[in-house]
Motif scaffolding. Sequence first.
Motif, PDB file in Angstrom:
ATOM      1  N   LYS A  29      42.017  35.555  53.884  1.00 43.44           N
ATOM      2  CA  LYS A  29      40.671  36.067  53.647  1.00 43.44           C
ATOM      3  C   LYS A  29      39.631  35.003  53.990  1.00 43.44           C
ATOM      4  O   LYS A  29      39.935  33.820  54.061  1.00 43.44           O
ATOM      5  CB  LYS A  29      40.526  36.480  52.189  1.00 43.44           C
ATOM      6  N   LYS A  30      38.394  35.454  54.166  1.00 41.21           N
ATOM      7  CA  LYS A  30      37.303  34.550  54.530  1.00 41.21           C
ATOM      8  C   LYS A  30      36.921  33.659  53.342  1.00 41.21           C
ATOM      9  O   LYS A  30      36.708  34.128  52.231  1.00 41.21           O
ATOM     10  CB  LYS A  30      36.086  35.350  54.969  1.00 41.21           C
ATOM     11  N   ASP A  56      35.988  36.103  50.406  1.00 40.99           N
ATOM     12  CA  ASP A  56      35.480  37.452  50.691  1.00 40.99           C
ATOM     13  C   ASP A  56      34.327  37.813  49.759  1.00 40.99           C
ATOM     14  O   ASP A  56      34.304  38.879  49.149  1.00 40.99           O
ATOM     15  CB  ASP A  56      36.598  38.487  50.576  1.00 40.99           C
ATOM     16  N   ASP A  57      33.384  36.926  49.611  1.00 35.15           N
ATOM     17  CA  ASP A  57      32.163  37.116  48.810  1.00 35.15           C
ATOM     18  C   ASP A  57      32.391  37.209  47.304  1.00 35.15           C
ATOM     19  O   ASP A  57      31.472  37.526  46.560  1.00 35.15           O
ATOM     20  CB  ASP A  57      31.361  38.323  49.306  1.00 35.15           C
ATOM     21  N   GLU A  58      33.600  36.921  46.831  1.00 34.65           N
ATOM     22  CA  GLU A  58      33.861  36.831  45.392  1.00 34.65           C
ATOM     23  C   GLU A  58      33.894  35.357  45.004  1.00 34.65           C
ATOM     24  O   GLU A  58      34.648  34.565  45.590  1.00 34.65           O
ATOM     25  CB  GLU A  58      35.197  37.477  45.032  1.00 34.65           C
ATOM     26  N   ALA A  76      42.773  33.307  48.629  1.00 34.58           N
ATOM     27  CA  ALA A  76      42.534  33.677  50.026  1.00 34.58           C
ATOM     28  C   ALA A  76      43.790  34.167  50.739  1.00 34.58           C
ATOM     29  O   ALA A  76      43.688  34.704  51.833  1.00 34.58           O
ATOM     30  CB  ALA A  76      41.939  32.491  50.778  1.00 34.58           C
TER      31      ALA A  76
END
Length: 93
Positions: free
Chosen positions: A2-3, A65-67, A92
């Motif tokens: 994940k980003k 992921d923006d969390e 991630a």
Amino acid sequence: MKKITMLRMQGCPYCAQADRAIHEIKSKSPLLDDVQIEMIDTRLQPTQAAKYEDKYYYVPTIFVDDEKIYEAHPGESYGECLMHVRQVFSAAE
């Protein structure tokens, strides 16, 4: 993977500590070598940082992921930082 996005500030000792933890973790796990972390300097890149302005108070803060997974706190030790950065990489996966 994940980003991962890290909000940081040039000259911040806690950000330097997080950089050190990232390097240490990556150096011990070859599978993480290619993991890219988007670094946003809150002073130099205010437009990109604005997306997160109501989601953090201290830097470094790391999102997957923006969390928000990790936000440093004053007085944090390197050991605490290392533990949290490990959690970031786990989140991630």
